[in-house]
Every structure is written in C-alpha cells, then in structure tokens.
Design an enzyme around this catalytic site. Structure first.
Site, PDB file in Angstrom:
ATOM      1  N   GLU A  48      29.130  44.631  32.675  1.00 25.49           N
ATOM      2  CA  GLU A  48      28.063  44.186  33.978  1.00 25.49           C
ATOM      3  C   GLU A  48      27.337  45.400  34.212  1.00 25.49           C
ATOM      4  OE1 GLU A  48      29.977  42.655  37.287  1.00 25.49           O
ATOM      5  OE2 GLU A  48      27.958  42.073  38.253  1.00 25.49           O
ATOM      6  N   ARG A  98      42.857  47.119  34.962  1.00 21.23           N
ATOM      7  CA  ARG A  98      43.525  46.256  36.019  1.00 21.23           C
ATOM      8  C   ARG A  98      44.231  45.105  35.269  1.00 21.23           C
ATOM      9  NH1 ARG A  98      38.177  44.985  38.544  1.00 21.23           N
ATOM     10  NH2 ARG A  98      37.152  46.714  37.788  1.00 21.23           N
TER      11      ARG A  98
HETATM   12  C1  PRP Z   1      36.355  45.407  34.938  1.00 23.48           C
HETATM   13  C2  PRP Z   1      37.315  43.948  34.848  1.00 23.48           C
HETATM   14  C3  PRP Z   1      37.245  43.503  33.641  1.00 23.48           C
HETATM   15  C4  PRP Z   1      35.748  43.732  33.261  1.00 23.48           C
HETATM   16  C5  PRP Z   1      35.056  42.312  33.671  1.00 23.48           C
HETATM   17  O1  PRP Z   1      36.884  46.467  34.313  1.00 23.48           O
HETATM   18  O2  PRP Z   1      38.526  44.581  35.325  1.00 23.48           O
HETATM   19  O3  PRP Z   1      38.094  44.039  32.508  1.00 23.48           O
HETATM   20  O4  PRP Z   1      35.147  44.750  33.981  1.00 23.48           O
HETATM   21  O5  PRP Z   1      33.627  42.509  32.999  1.00 23.48           O
HETATM   22  P1  PRP Z   1      32.870  41.856  32.068  1.00 23.48           P
HETATM   23  O6  PRP Z   1      33.457  40.382  31.962  1.00 23.48           O
HETATM   24  O7  PRP Z   1      31.743  41.761  32.211  1.00 23.48           O
HETATM   25  O8  PRP Z   1      33.169  42.566  30.854  1.00 23.48           O
HETATM   26  P2  PRP Z   1      36.452  47.652  34.125  1.00 23.48           P
HETATM   27  O9  PRP Z   1      35.596  47.911  32.916  1.00 23.48           O
HETATM   28  O10 PRP Z   1      35.349  47.957  35.246  1.00 23.48           O
HETATM   29  O11 PRP Z   1      37.605  48.935  34.188  1.00 23.48           O
HETATM   30  P3  PRP Z   1      38.645  49.313  35.188  1.00 23.48           P
HETATM   31  O12 PRP Z   1      39.680  47.960  35.061  1.00 23.48           O
HETATM   32  O13 PRP Z   1      39.253  50.313  34.448  1.00 23.48           O
HETATM   33  O14 PRP Z   1      38.170  49.433  36.540  1.00 23.48           O
HETATM   34  N1  HPA Z   2      34.951  42.812  40.512  1.00 15.74           N
HETATM   35  C1  HPA Z   2      35.926  43.339  39.648  1.00 15.74           C
HETATM   36  N2  HPA Z   2      35.923  43.467  38.329  1.00 15.74           N
HETATM   37  C2  HPA Z   2      34.490  43.329  38.006  1.00 15.74           C
HETATM   38  C3  HPA Z   2      33.472  42.739  38.568  1.00 15.74           C
HETATM   39  C4  HPA Z   2      33.735  42.663  39.791  1.00 15.74           C
HETATM   40  O1  HPA Z   2      32.902  41.900  40.762  1.00 15.74           O
HETATM   41  N3  HPA Z   2      32.628  42.781  37.726  1.00 15.74           N
HETATM   42  C5  HPA Z   2      32.711  43.088  36.445  1.00 15.74           C
HETATM   43  N4  HPA Z   2      34.264  43.543  36.638  1.00 15.74           N
END
Ligand code: PRP
Ligand code: HPA
Length: 181
Positions: free
Chosen positions: A104, A67
C-alpha cells in the site's frame, strides 16, 4: 469468531496519515497486548487450519514478516504443527527463494529458505495481521507455491475491505485462495 471480532473492534486504534498522507493505519498493537484478545484472535486464526471435523488439516503455518510472526507461532502451537517465518529480503542466509511485491506504501520482497525445509506437497496456512491490498499475501502465496507447497488458506486478523485484497487473492495466478478474517 465473534469473540475475536469483538476483541479486535474493542482494541484496534485507527491513525489517519500514517505512514503517509491518505492512509488510515489500523494499529493492532493494543489487541496483541491484551491477553484475552490475543487468545481470541489466535483461536480465530487457527480455525481456518481445521477440517469440518475440527482436526488439523494443514502441515505448517507460515507467518509473514513481521507482525504475522506474532501470530503464526501461536496458531501453529494451537494446531500442533510447526511454523515458517516468511522473511523480508536480506534476512535469511542463501540459498533463498524470492518474490517481489508492491505495498500500500512502497515495494518489498519476501524470501524463504530454498534448502533445509521440505515444502513440496506440504499443506500451508498463511497467517498475517492485516490484509490490505493483498500484495504481501499474494507474494507469499506465489513464493510458497514456487517451493511446491499447497496453500490451503489465508487467515488474517483484519481485512481492510476498501483495498480489495480478497478480490486480488481470488484472482491469484495458479488458483483462488480462501481468506478467513
Ligand atoms: C503490513 C501488514 C501486512 C501487509 C498488508 O506489513 O502487516 O503484512 O502490510 O498490506 P498489503 O495487503 O497491502 O500487502 P508491512 O509490510 O508494513 O511490514 P511489518 O509487518 O514489518 O510492519
Ligand atoms: N494497518 C496495518 N498494517 C497495514 C495497514 C494498516 O492499515 N495497511 C497495510 N498494512
């Protein structure tokens, strides 16, 4: 900015129990789908890449998979610099630099190219959508530093304060990292 905060407050959807029980997931999809909200958010994120005089103070914007990519390119255009996609493991051809981290929910690894982009001494602004535990951003900071880059700051749309991401970045090995949200 206040405009960005208002846009995020108006359009974010909170979903309990996703992607697993106990997590309240902040879904920013509707923020990015609204033109005015997206513009406000990009402007707000870009502010962290400017000096006190308003001039661009970074050489490159790093967007975090996936994202962060939606935002990194817009922020880079706003600042007049390029963007680097920091990828999840296995997406880039070798050679890569790699850094593993805990989420997380679950664990993962981030990678950047080890050749083809000169990162030594480059000033970088990291951009992502959500700062939760800070695991992802900490890994990105370590990864970019391992390439010799200077991480000037981190800009996120939303900070989930209860998960302690900011504190973790202030204690990050190699020095504190400023977070703008
Ligand atoms: C989510 C979000 C951040 C990260 C935050 O991405 O977009 O990059 O998690 O979590 P943190 O601070 O605990 O590390 P995710 O890894 O779910 O991947 P995505 O963007 O591919 O959905
Ligand atoms: N929203 C989006 N991204 C995330 C979250 C959430 O609550 N937690 C960890 N990555």
């Amino acid at each position: 900015s206040d405009t960005a905060r208002a846009a995020v407050a108006a359009h974010t959807r909170y979903v309990a129990g996703f992607p697993e029980p106990g997590v309240v997931f902040a879904d920013l999809t509707p923020v990015f789908a609204d033109g005015a909200a997206l513009a406000a958010v990009i402007d707000g994120l870009a502010a962290a890449g400017r000096g006190p005089d308003g001039a661009t103070a970074v050489d490159l914007v790093a967007g975090l998979d996936a994202r962060g990519f939606l935002l990194g390119s817009g922020v880079a255009l706003r600042l007049g610099v390029g963007t680097l996609a920091v990828r999840k493991a296995g997406k880039l051809p070798p050679p890569v630099l790699r850094e593993e981290y805990q989420l997380e929910y679950g664990s993962a690894a981030l990678e950047i190219p080890a050749e083809g982009i000169a990162l030594a001494g480059k000033r970088i602004l990291i951009v992502d959508d959500v700062l939760a535990t800070g695991g992802t951003v900490s890994a990105a900071v370590a990864l970019l530093r391992s390439a010799g880059a200077i991480v000037e700051g981190v800009s996120v749309v939303l900070e989930l304060d209860a998960l302690g991401g900011r504190a973790r970045l202030q204690e990050s090995p190699g020095g504190a990292v400023a977070v703008a949200a």
